[in-house]
Design a protein around this motif. Structure first.
Motif, mmCIF file in Angstrom:
data_model
loop_
_atom_site.group_PDB
_atom_site.id
_atom_site.type_symbol
_atom_site.label_atom_id
_atom_site.label_comp_id
_atom_site.label_asym_id
_atom_site.label_seq_id
_atom_site.Cartn_x
_atom_site.Cartn_y
_atom_site.Cartn_z
ATOM 1 N N VAL A 59 5.658 -9.503 13.518
ATOM 2 C CA VAL A 59 4.216 -10.392 13.651
ATOM 3 C C VAL A 59 4.299 -11.880 13.515
ATOM 4 C CG1 VAL A 59 2.854 -8.150 13.344
ATOM 5 C CG2 VAL A 59 3.238 -9.931 11.434
ATOM 6 N N ASP A 60 3.755 -12.665 13.939
ATOM 7 C CA ASP A 60 3.566 -13.939 13.688
ATOM 8 C C ASP A 60 2.578 -14.353 12.239
ATOM 9 O OD1 ASP A 60 4.837 -14.461 15.897
ATOM 10 O OD2 ASP A 60 2.595 -14.709 17.133
ATOM 11 N N LEU A 61 3.033 -15.232 11.539
ATOM 12 C CA LEU A 61 2.665 -15.659 10.271
ATOM 13 C C LEU A 61 1.183 -15.758 10.499
ATOM 14 C CD1 LEU A 61 2.890 -16.502 7.215
ATOM 15 C CD2 LEU A 61 3.403 -18.540 7.875
ATOM 16 N N GLU A 62 0.447 -16.284 11.446
ATOM 17 C CA GLU A 62 -1.036 -16.591 11.315
ATOM 18 C C GLU A 62 -1.617 -15.167 11.683
ATOM 19 O OE1 GLU A 62 0.627 -18.321 15.493
ATOM 20 O OE2 GLU A 62 1.315 -18.130 13.231
ATOM 21 N N ASN A 63 -1.021 -14.054 12.125
ATOM 22 C CA ASN A 63 -1.518 -13.049 12.306
ATOM 23 C C ASN A 63 -1.251 -11.753 11.152
ATOM 24 O OD1 ASN A 63 -2.677 -13.929 14.721
ATOM 25 N ND2 ASN A 63 -0.677 -13.322 15.776
ATOM 26 N N TYR A 64 -0.594 -12.300 10.188
ATOM 27 C CA TYR A 64 0.055 -11.206 9.106
ATOM 28 C C TYR A 64 -1.074 -10.335 8.572
ATOM 29 C CZ TYR A 64 2.162 -8.841 5.488
ATOM 30 O OH TYR A 64 2.669 -8.053 4.591
ATOM 31 N N ARG A 65 -2.073 -10.977 8.100
ATOM 32 C CA ARG A 65 -3.164 -10.228 7.231
ATOM 33 C C ARG A 65 -3.877 -9.141 8.039
ATOM 34 N NH1 ARG A 65 -5.458 -11.903 2.710
ATOM 35 N NH2 ARG A 65 -7.235 -10.674 1.947
ATOM 36 N N GLU A 66 -4.316 -9.238 9.475
ATOM 37 C CA GLU A 66 -4.634 -8.300 10.098
ATOM 38 C C GLU A 66 -3.713 -7.277 10.336
ATOM 39 O OE1 GLU A 66 -8.016 -7.714 10.795
ATOM 40 O OE2 GLU A 66 -8.202 -9.601 9.366
ATOM 41 N N HIS A 110 -3.145 -12.869 0.179
ATOM 42 C CA HIS A 110 -4.227 -12.888 -1.119
ATOM 43 C C HIS A 110 -5.070 -11.546 -1.300
ATOM 44 C CE1 HIS A 110 -6.202 -14.650 -4.263
ATOM 45 N NE2 HIS A 110 -7.320 -14.446 -3.877
ATOM 46 N N ARG A 111 -4.806 -10.822 -2.296
ATOM 47 C CA ARG A 111 -5.583 -9.675 -2.520
ATOM 48 C C ARG A 111 -5.208 -8.597 -1.498
ATOM 49 N NH1 ARG A 111 -9.387 -10.566 -6.414
ATOM 50 N NH2 ARG A 111 -10.048 -12.737 -6.860
ATOM 51 N N LEU A 112 -4.271 -8.636 -0.775
ATOM 52 C CA LEU A 112 -3.634 -7.144 0.002
ATOM 53 C C LEU A 112 -3.065 -6.455 -0.888
ATOM 54 C CD1 LEU A 112 -2.240 -8.906 3.323
ATOM 55 C CD2 LEU A 112 -4.571 -7.744 2.895
ATOM 56 N N LYS A 113 -3.301 -5.266 -0.668
ATOM 57 C CA LYS A 113 -2.380 -4.149 -1.611
ATOM 58 C C LYS A 113 -0.909 -3.946 -0.875
ATOM 59 C CE LYS A 113 -3.282 0.240 -3.431
ATOM 60 N NZ LYS A 113 -4.551 1.471 -3.735
ATOM 61 N N PHE A 114 0.016 -3.994 -1.681
ATOM 62 C CA PHE A 114 1.394 -3.634 -1.385
ATOM 63 C C PHE A 114 1.768 -2.342 -1.751
ATOM 64 C CE2 PHE A 114 0.798 -8.082 -0.638
ATOM 65 C CZ PHE A 114 1.354 -8.292 0.566
ATOM 66 N N PHE A 115 1.260 -1.773 -3.022
ATOM 67 C CA PHE A 115 1.973 -0.592 -3.370
ATOM 68 C C PHE A 115 0.713 0.512 -3.314
ATOM 69 C CE2 PHE A 115 3.371 -4.328 -5.913
ATOM 70 C CZ PHE A 115 4.871 -4.104 -5.549
ATOM 71 N N HIS A 116 1.119 1.647 -2.752
ATOM 72 C CA HIS A 116 -0.007 2.786 -2.429
ATOM 73 C C HIS A 116 0.425 4.047 -2.904
ATOM 74 C CE1 HIS A 116 -1.981 0.227 0.354
ATOM 75 N NE2 HIS A 116 -0.996 -0.529 0.721
ATOM 76 N N PRO A 117 -0.104 4.261 -4.496
ATOM 77 C CA PRO A 117 0.260 5.799 -4.862
ATOM 78 C C PRO A 117 -0.746 6.653 -4.361
ATOM 79 C CG PRO A 117 -0.895 4.373 -6.609
ATOM 80 C CD PRO A 117 -0.589 3.239 -5.197
ATOM 81 N N LEU A 170 1.242 -18.317 3.877
ATOM 82 C CA LEU A 170 1.611 -16.799 3.559
ATOM 83 C C LEU A 170 0.846 -16.334 2.290
ATOM 84 C CD1 LEU A 170 3.322 -14.398 4.001
ATOM 85 C CD2 LEU A 170 5.095 -15.557 2.422
ATOM 86 N N PHE A 171 0.804 -17.328 1.118
ATOM 87 C CA PHE A 171 -0.090 -17.209 0.115
ATOM 88 C C PHE A 171 -1.501 -16.638 0.569
ATOM 89 C CE2 PHE A 171 -3.201 -18.344 -2.882
ATOM 90 C CZ PHE A 171 -3.011 -17.657 -4.170
ATOM 91 N N TYR A 172 -2.219 -17.535 1.277
ATOM 92 C CA TYR A 172 -3.525 -17.236 1.679
ATOM 93 C C TYR A 172 -3.627 -15.770 2.675
ATOM 94 C CZ TYR A 172 -4.986 -21.542 -0.130
ATOM 95 O OH TYR A 172 -5.382 -22.570 -0.890
ATOM 96 N N GLN A 173 -2.530 -15.711 3.559
ATOM 97 C CA GLN A 173 -2.375 -14.495 4.201
ATOM 98 C C GLN A 173 -2.326 -13.053 3.641
ATOM 99 O OE1 GLN A 173 -2.392 -13.692 7.683
ATOM 100 N NE2 GLN A 173 -3.241 -15.938 8.227
#
Length: 446
Positions: A152-159, A274-281, A269-272
């Motif tokens: 994905v493009d950097l600007e679309n990473y969050r979604e 920010h507060r995203l969850k990467f670890f999912h137990p 990338l920091f703003y994209q």
């Protein structure tokens, strides 16, 4: 309640490893912990670990990696701050080795997985619980899925990240997955970075730990995997046996790949993220973590036995160490000050679990906010003199124990060193030994 009561007298039922105390009952997957898991309190943990050695080569390699992460973290933080993103946390935190006397001033960062030391800390936290789950589960029932979210493009990473995690959650809850007897236990979101036609792109993918409660057979499993691929737009999903559960919990970003981004893109990338969850137990692991948190417990690993032979051979195979649960220390309640708030010096924030922080021997550390250099004053202020004396006594006793082993143990040690190519005792680097003044409150290193 002072620190001594808080650290050594709470949860007395945890003194022995066997799960005999009602306070020690804790469950995973709705069942009591297996007999292989013990319960321990801080006093017993100190008795069993302070002064224990690990292989000096392994410790040296770990120290080198740690220093590399620190250097990377500071470089990345400065790049971000050059773009107006504040990454440093004000105030000074010092870590003080109780037995070695070494003082390290640490740099505090915002909890972002873009900063390598923070990512490493987050990975360590979750990987401990994943490894515990794997150790307590029949290995034949565990497999790993790799699910790709594509480039994905950097600007679309969050979604794209949110859509990827929604698809996995929806898939895990699908009726066909349940009918197949498959339980999702954990997944993370990993990312690699490349440049394509001058633009920054990220490949997000997940390693998923699954547990099978039914035997499907090759044909039915193949059919299930074919259906599974149809549930993800990229169609890339494959499974494999788990050789090492650490494969499931590896990284979020590879710090070296940040060199492929401009400073402006790194800030984006920091703003994209920010507060995203990467670890999912999920499932049993999530339930277990919640149970630990609700009961204010934590997981630790301790030597298999405190006898002299075990101590002589520690560090060569830490997989033999035993999982234990123990109560978390209760933070000290401080009086609120009237008037405008101001930063306070010499505040003891924590006493850590013994670890090989400053040498290849285990010791507890003091974590101090705005340490003013007066260790004696801090010890007196917090009323922890007896704790410090106990830690240093155990440190010296274990060092003495090492040099008074029997000939049989020495022979076993020699055989093990030759087999595993570890340094023999005569070739080990000199110990870091403290010298204390008469009041046993301060230490210098020789």
């Amino acid at each position: 309640m002072n620190h001594i009561e808080r650290y050594h007298n709470s949860h007395k039922g945890f003194g022995n490893r066997p799960l005999t105390s009602e306070h020690a009952r804790i469950a995973i997957g709705g069942k009591d912990l297996p007999a292989a898991v013990g319960a321990i309190n801080v006093s017993r943990l100190w008795d069993d670990t302070i002064g224990v050695e690990i292989d000096p080569k392994a410790w040296g390699k770990s120290e080198e990696q740690s220093n590399h992460l620190k250097a990377q973290s500071e470089q990345i933080a400065r790049r971000l701050e050059g773009q107006g993103v504040n990454m440093h946390i004000e105030g000074q935190t010092s870590v003080i080795g109780v037995c070695t006397g070494v003082i390290e001033k640490t740099i505090q960062y915002r909890n972002s997985n873009i900063i390598p030391v923070m990512q490493s800390r987050n990975v360590h936290d979750i990987s401990k619980h994943v490894r515990f789950f794997a150790d307590m589960t029949n290995k034949k029932t565990l497999r790993m899925l790799v699910i790709s979210g594509g480039w994905v493009d950097l600007e679309n990473y969050r979604e794209a990240h949110k859509a990827h995690t929604r698809r996995i959650s929806k898939f895990a809850a699908h009726e066909r997955v349940k009918e197949a007897g498959i339980e999702f236990c954990y997944y993370n979101v990993e990312n690699t970075i490349k440049r394509e036609n001058g633009a920054a792109r990220l490949n997000l993918h997940s390693h998923v730990l699954i547990k099978s409660t039914k035997r499907l057979g090759p044909k039915k499993w193949g059919e299930f995997m074919a259906w599974a691929r149809s549930q993800f737009p990229k169609g890339y999903i494959h499974d494999s046996k788990i050789k090492n559960v650490q494969e499931v919990v590896k990284y979020v970003f590879k710090p070296a790949e940040f060199d492929r981004l401009t400073d402006e893109e790194l800030a984006a990338l920091f703003y994209q993220t920010h507060r995203l969850k990467f670890f999912h137990p999920l499932g049993e692991i999530r339930e277990f973590r919640k149970h630990l948190e609700d009961n204010k417990h934590k997981l630790v690993k301790v030597p298999p036995d405190s006898d002299i032979e075990a101590i002589e051979q520690l560090g060569n195979d830490k997989d033999d160490w035993q999982w234990c649960v123990m109560p978390k220390a209760t933070p000290k309640q401080r009086e609120k000050r009237e008037g405008p708030s101001e930063d306070v010096d010499n505040v003891l924030m924590a006493i850590t679990t013994p670890s090989p922080k400053f040498s290849n021997r285990f010791e507890p550390c003091l974590v101090v906010h705005n340490f003013d250099g007066n260790l004696d004053g801090l010890i007196e202020q917090e009323g922890i003199g007896p704790l410090i004396e106990k830690a240093r006594r155990l440190w010296h006793e274990r060092a003495s124990m090492r040099h008074t082993t029997t000939a049989t143990v020495r022979a076993n040690k020699k055989k093990m060193s030759a087999k595993r190519q570890y340094r023999k005792p005569d070739n080990l680097p000199p110990y870091v030994r403290p010298e204390f003044n008469e009041n046993h409150s301060s230490a210098t290193i020789n």
